[in-house]
Motif scaffolding. Structure first.
Motif, PDB file in Angstrom:
ATOM      1  N   UNK A   1       0.823  -1.209   0.000  1.00 41.40           N
ATOM      2  CA  UNK A   1       0.000   0.000   0.000  1.00 41.40           C
ATOM      3  C   UNK A   1       0.860   1.262   0.000  1.00 41.40           C
ATOM      4  N   UNK A   2       0.308   2.347   0.554  1.00 39.42           N
ATOM      5  CA  UNK A   2       0.996   3.648   0.507  1.00 39.42           C
ATOM      6  C   UNK A   2       2.371   3.572   1.165  1.00 39.42           C
ATOM      7  N   UNK A   3       2.413   2.956   2.347  1.00 40.57           N
ATOM      8  CA  UNK A   3       3.708   2.779   3.011  1.00 40.57           C
ATOM      9  C   UNK A   3       4.055   1.313   2.867  1.00 40.57           C
ATOM     10  N   UNK A   4       5.099   0.998   2.140  1.00 44.26           N
ATOM     11  CA  UNK A   4       5.408  -0.424   2.010  1.00 44.26           C
ATOM     12  C   UNK A   4       6.641  -0.765   2.815  1.00 44.26           C
ATOM     13  N   UNK A   5       6.568  -1.958   3.379  1.00 46.42           N
ATOM     14  CA  UNK A   5       7.705  -2.449   4.152  1.00 46.42           C
ATOM     15  C   UNK A   5       8.083  -3.802   3.591  1.00 46.42           C
ATOM     16  N   UNK A   6       9.350  -4.098   3.699  1.00 48.98           N
ATOM     17  CA  UNK A   6       9.876  -5.331   3.131  1.00 48.98           C
ATOM     18  C   UNK A   6       9.098  -6.576   3.610  1.00 48.98           C
ATOM     19  N   UNK A   7       8.828  -6.613   4.936  1.00 46.18           N
ATOM     20  CA  UNK A   7       8.162  -7.813   5.474  1.00 46.18           C
ATOM     21  C   UNK A   7       6.770  -7.961   4.862  1.00 46.18           C
ATOM     22  N   UNK A   8       6.080  -6.825   4.691  1.00 44.99           N
ATOM     23  CA  UNK A   8       4.730  -6.877   4.125  1.00 44.99           C
ATOM     24  C   UNK A   8       4.767  -7.337   2.673  1.00 44.99           C
ATOM     25  N   UNK A   9       5.764  -6.854   1.939  1.00 45.50           N
ATOM     26  CA  UNK A   9       5.906  -7.260   0.540  1.00 45.50           C
ATOM     27  C   UNK A   9       6.193  -8.760   0.464  1.00 45.50           C
ATOM     28  N   UNK A  10       7.070  -9.208   1.358  1.00 44.30           N
ATOM     29  CA  UNK A  10       7.434 -10.634   1.328  1.00 44.30           C
ATOM     30  C   UNK A  10       6.237 -11.512   1.685  1.00 44.30           C
ATOM     31  N   UNK A  11       5.453 -11.060   2.672  1.00 49.22           N
ATOM     32  CA  UNK A  11       4.286 -11.859   3.083  1.00 49.22           C
ATOM     33  C   UNK A  11       3.274 -11.916   1.932  1.00 49.22           C
ATOM     34  N   UNK A  12       3.076 -10.777   1.279  1.00 50.83           N
ATOM     35  CA  UNK A  12       2.113 -10.752   0.166  1.00 50.83           C
ATOM     36  C   UNK A  12       2.611 -11.628  -0.980  1.00 50.83           C
TER      37      UNK A  12
END
Ligand SMILES: Cc1cc2nc3c(=O)[nH]c(=O)nc-3n(C[C@H](O)[C@H](O)[C@H](O)COP(=O)(O)OP(=O)(O)OC[C@H]3O[C@@H](n4cnc5c(N)ncnc54)[C@H](O)[C@@H]3O)c2cc1C
Length: 496
Positions: free
Chosen positions: A408-419
Motif C-alpha cells: 500500500x501507501x507505506x510499504x515495508x519489506x516484510x509486508x511485501x514478502x508476506x504478500x
C-alpha cells in the motif's frame, strides 16, 4: 465457432481505444472495438478533474518541468516533451468537434499553474468519452471479454473472445491493447470493477515486457468505499485536516494541499494513523454543488453532507503507472501488438504521474499507436489462441487484503514478502480459453500481476543498496526501470 477478420482489433473502449479507433477509421481501416462492460466503460467516464494541456508555447516548458518533478527522475524526457508538443493539436480537434471544455483551465496538485481543462464541472471523463463515441463509426462489441491473444509464430494476430452468444475468434492485422489499469488488485481503489489488468496479463503471456508495475499511484482523497474526491477540489480551495482539526499539509510540503500526489497520500496516511482520521473540508469552495456535482452526489449517497461537514478521506489505489512497455508509438516489441492508455508504460509518468496527464496520454498515444499498427498489418494463416490463466475468484479477497497491507501507501519489506508468499502460493491454472469464465480469468490475471508487481517492488528495495551503484547512470543512482520478460525479472538502468 464464429470468426471475424478486421484490420485493427482494439481491446478497450475508453479514451485510448476510442480515440485510436477514430484515427484508424480516418485512414480507411476496418476497425473493431471490444468492451467487456457496457458503454461507457472503463475508468475514463469516472475521470473528474480533466485533461492537462499546456496553455501555450511558454507553458509547455513549465508543464514538462512539472511532469519531470512529479516523476522523480524516471520520466523519459524525450517522450514527455513529444507528447506535450503534440497536445495542442488534439485540444484543437476536440474543440472543433464541439466537446464542451470549460474555457478556464483549473489547477491541480503538482501543476505550477492552471492548465487542466475540465468538462461539465467534474464530469470531464464522461463528457469526453461521450463526445468521442458520438463520432465513432466502427462497431463496439459490448459485453465481450478478450480471454487470450491469438498468435502465429511470434506475431499476435487477433484475440479469442467470450461474448453473450458464446466464443468468437477475431483475426486481425494488428491488436491494440487499451484495457486500462489494475486498481482492483487492492482492497480500496477508485477504479471501476473491470480494472483487472487484463491487457497487461495478455501482453506478458504473449512475450511483451512489463515495466515498473510496482508504481501504483495512490490517490490521497477517496471516500470510505473508494469513490474519488477530485484533486481539483484542493485546487479550488478545499483543505485537509486531521482528527484533531489541524491543517497538517504545510508541515509536509511547502505546496501544502497542492503538493504532488505521492506526498499528499503519504501525509494523509500518516496523519490518519497518528490522529485517528483525516477529513477534507470542501466548504471553502464557492458554488460547490455546481462545480463538483459528482463529488457532492457521491458523498450524499454515503449519508454525508459536504456543504455542512468535512468528509472522511483516505488514500486509495488509483492509477497504474507501469504496464506494457512500449516505444513512443505504442509498439510493444511483439510483432502485431500495440498498447495505449493506462495499460501501457511509455515513460511519460516516470515513477509518479502528474495529475491529468493520463487522459492526454490516452489521446496522443491512442492516435499514434493506431497509425503505427496500421503501418504494420499482416494476416498470418491459422493463428492459435494462447491458454488462459485462471484462479478461483474466492481467493481474491485474501490477496487484496495482503496487497493493501504489504504494497500500500507505506510499504515495508516484510509486508511485501508476506504478500508475495501468499501470491506465489495461489493455485493459478492454465486452461483452454473456451473454459475460462470472466471471474476466474480476471482473478488469474490479477494473481499473475500481483506476483510480478511484488517481485519488482522487492527488487527495487534491494537495488537501493550501494552495491548496485555501478549500474546507475549519473545522478539518478536509484533510478531503475524494472522489467519482466518471460519468467525472469531483470533490472535495466535508466535510459537503456
Ligand atoms: C475515479 C478516477 C478519476 C480520474 N480522473 C482523472 C482525471 O481527471 N484526469 C486524468 O487525466 N486521468 C484521470 N484518471 C485516470 C484516467 O481516467 C485513466 O487513466 C484513463 O481513463 C484510462 O483510459 P484507458 O482508455 O486507458 O482505459 P479505460 O478508460 O479504463 O478503458 C478500459 C477499457 O477496456 C475494456 N476492457 C478491459 N479488459 C478487457 C478485456 N479483457 N476484454 C475486453 N475489454 C476489456 C473495458 O471494458 C474498457 O472499455 C482518473 C481515474 C479514476 C479511476
Amino acid at each position: 465457432m464464429r470468426t471475424l477478420t478486421v484490420d485493427l482489433l482494439i481491446l478497450g473502449a475508453g479514451v485510448a481505444g476510442v480515440y485510436a479507433a477514430l484515427a484508424a477509421e480516418g485512414e480507411g481501416a476496418r476497425v473493431l472495438l471490444l468492451s467487456k462492460d457496457p458503454l461507457p466503460s472503463g475508468a475514463t467516464p469516472w475521470a473528474q478533474g480533466g485533461v492537462a494541456f499546456p496553455r501555450d508555447v511558454a507553458d509547455l516548458e513549465a508543464h514538462l518541468q512539472d511532469t519531470l518533478r512529479a516523476g522523480r527522475g524516471l520520466v523519459e524526457e524525450g517522450v514527455a516533451r513529444s507528447i506535450l508538443e503534440e497536445a495542442p493539436e488534439h485540444l484543437e480537434r476536440l474543440l472543433a468537434w464541439g466537446l464542451p471544455f470549460h474555457p478556464e483551465p483549473t489547477r491541480e496538485g503538482g501543476h505550477s499553474r492552471a492548465r487542466v481543462r475540465h468538462l461539465g464541472g467534474d464530469r470531464s471523463g464522461l463528457l469526453l468519452l461521450r463526445g468521442l463515441l458520438a463520432r465513432l463509426r466502427s462497431p463496439v462489441l459490448e459485453g465481450h471479454l478478450a480471454v487470450s491473444l491469438l498468435v502465429a509464430g511470434d506475431r499476435v494476430a487477433g484475440a479469442y473472445v467470450l461474448g453473450p452468444e458464446g466464443p468468437l475468434e477475431v483475426r486481425a492485422g494488428a491488436v491494440l491493447l487499451a484495457t486500462g489499469g489494475l486498481g482492483r488488485l487492492f482492497p480500496v481503489t477508485t477504479n471501476p470493477p473491470g480494472a483487472t489488468g487484463d491487457g497487461m496479463a495478455l501482453a506478458y503471456r504473449a512475450g511483451a515486457v512489463l515495466r515498473d508495475l510496482e508504481f501504483v499511484q495512490f490517490h490521497p482523497t477517496a471516500l470510505p468505499e473508494g469513490s474519488l474526491v477530485s484533486e481539483a477540489c484542493r485546487g479550488e480551495g478545499a483543505i485537509l485536516v486531521n482528527a484533531l482539526g489541524e491543517r497538517f499539509l504545510p508541515r509536509y510540503d511547502p505546496l501544502a494541499e497542492l503538493a504532488p500526489r505521492d506526498v499528499v497520500a503519504r501525509a494523509v496516511f500518516l496523519e490518519g494513523l497518528r490522529t485517528g482520521g483525516v477529513f477534507l473540508d470542501l466548504r471553502p469552495i464557492p458554488r460547490l454543488e455546481e462545480r463538483f456535482p459528482t463529488v457532492v452526489a457521491q458523498a450524499r449517497a454515503l449519508g454525508l453532507d459536504p456543504l455542512k461537514e468535512p468528509l472522511p478521506v483516505a488514500p486509495a489505489a488509483h492509477y497504474a503507472i507501469g504496464g506494457v512497455r512500449t516505444d513512443p508509438w505504442g509498439f510493444t516489441g511483439v510483432a502485431g501488438l500495440y498498447a495505449a492508455g493506462e495499460v501501457a508504460s511509455t515513460g511519460l509518468h516516470g515513477a509518479n504521474r502528474l495529475a491529468s496527464n493520463s487522459l492526454l496520454e490516452g489521446l496522443v498515444l491512442g492516435q499514434r499507436a493506431a497509425r503505427a499498427a496500421l503501418a504494420s498489418l499482416a494476416f498470418p494463416k491459422a493463428p492459435e489462441p494462447l491458454p488462459a490463466l485462471t484462479l478461483d475468484p474466492a481467493l481474491l479477497p485474501g490477496l487484496r487484503r495482503r496487497m493493501g497491507e504489504g504494497a500500500g501507501v507505506l510499504r515495508r519489506r516484510e509486508g511485501l514478502e508476506a504478500a508475495l508468499a501468499f501470491a506465489e502460493g495461489l493455485p493459478l491454472e492454465e486452461s483452454p480459453p473456451d473454459r475460462a469464465a470472466r471471474p476466474h480469468l480476471e482473478a488469474g490475471n490479477l494473481a499473475l500481476l500481483a506476483r510480478l508487481l511484488l517481485r519488482m517492488a522487492l527488487l527495487r528495495e534491494e537495488s537501493r543498496g550501494a552495491h548496485h551503484r555501478e549500474d546507475c547512470p549519473g545522478e539518478a543512482e536509484e533510478a531503475y526501470h524494472l522489467e519482466a520478460r518471460g519468467a525472469t525479472l531483470c533490472r535495466v538502468p535508466l535510459g537503456v
